[in-house]
Scaffold this active site. Structure first.
Site: not given
Ligand code: TRP
Length: 333
Positions: A191, A194, A111
């Site tokens: 994968k 959104k 991240k």
């Protein structure tokens, strides 16, 4: 009855990957466990986001969860930030876990690379808040995907470290792994997610035309260059996987036979999948429409959830305060 806890980020409307990878499992766990499901909005703010969109993301998600069969009479469904004990316990846990352990978290590293301009302390201590989520309710089992295993292990380490230093309060939780399909997105490469824009949103169900149009885009087995080339449903990343997840054994046999002999084309296979998905999501579509027509219901569920969750959370916090040796003036006990 064992307690199960799981959390989900308020990404807004759910997609087929969320459903097949997690929510479908949550719905069935309700039969065997005391389930606590939390929408983790305090986790969500560790990522750069638009504040104006947050409340909508939460409501859309609650609508989807209820419509899919999360039953607020049997399970606890609530919003993390409405139970301040989560962040309170996370602060306590910050004091029993070392920096080095958190530095090794792979999701933190990923991240931080993803948002290099916003590597904030919340992102760093994210797994500590997650441990607090789970341990506040003394949950024994945590249904999660592979990507969360390291965080569950950390929660166990935190429980052990706290118990060792201050006395036993927390059980050691375990990840509840189930055999779930790995659903790739319409691109057939990554994968379903959104943020990648390769998703089939659940709200497309109920709109047959739009749903079939999305399915038409799904990448299929690359061996089937033309209609005459045989393929293999196992190598069909999205459509083949979806058939396995929701179609009957008979239909799956039909797909396998037709695909491997080039007896059917991908369009035929997708048409069958479309029919089956319509049937599978019929009650979801109906319940979602009811909830959309009755927005007060979502608020009511979240208010009730907050109240019940808080009562449980406060019980744990008072044990924690005692073990920590903190002074409790009588009025605030
Ligand atoms: N980190 C989890 C995810 O991104 C969400 C989460 C937060 C969670 N708290 C949790 C999952 C507690 C399980 C238990 O998927």
């Amino acid at each position: 009855m064992k307690t199960v806890f799981s959390g989900i980020q308020p990404s807004g409307e759910l997609h087929l990957g969320n459903y097949l990878g997690a929510i479908r499992n949550w719905v069935s766990l309700q039969d065997q466990y005391r389930c606590i499901f939390c929408i983790v909005d305090y986790h969500a703010i560790t990522q750069t986001y638009e504040p104006k969109e947050m409340s909508r993301r939460v409501t859309d998600m609650v609508v989807d969860l209820l419509a899919l069969g999360i039953d607020p009479e049997r399970s606890l469904l609530f919003l993390q930030s409405t139970v301040p004990e989560h962040t309170e316990l996370a602060w306590v846990f910050n004091n029993v876990i070392g920096m080095g352990v958190l530095e090794r978290m792979t999701q933190y590293k990923d991240k931080s690379e993803h948002q290099p301009d916003n590597v904030n302390v919340g992102l760093f201590t994210y797994p500590v808040l997650q441990a607090a989520d789970i341990l506040l309710y003394k949950a024994e089992a945590v249904p999660v995907g592979q990507d969360q295993l390291q965080h569950i292990e950390l929660a166990r380490d935190v429980a052990r470290a706290f118990n060792h230093r201050f006395g036993k309060v927390f059980p050691e939780c375990e990840a509840l792994m189930t055999n779930l399909p790995k659903l790739l997105g319409l691109d057939g490469k990554q994968k379903m997610s959104k943020s990648l824009g390769n998703q089939i949103p659940l709200n497309v169900f109920g709109n047959d035309k739009a749903m079939r149009k999305l399915l038409a885009k799904a990448v299929t087995d690359s061996a089937r260059v033309t209609r005459e080339d045989p393929g293999n449903p196992d190598n069909c990343p999205t459509v083949g996987q979806m058939h396995k997840a929701i179609s009957s054994p008979e239909d799956n046999a039909w797909v396998r036979e037709g695909c491997t002999t080039a007896g059917i084309g991908c369009a035929d296979c997708k048409a069958k999948l479309g029919d089956n998905m319509n049937a599978h999501f019929a009650s979801y579509v109906e319940r979602r429409a009811e909830l959309v027509a009755n927005p007060g219901r979502v608020e009511e569920v979240l208010a009730m959830g907050a109240q019940k969750a808080r009562a449980l959370a406060q019980r744990t916090m008072s044990e924690v305060h005692k073990k920590l040796g903190l002074l409790r003036p009588k009025a605030s006990a």
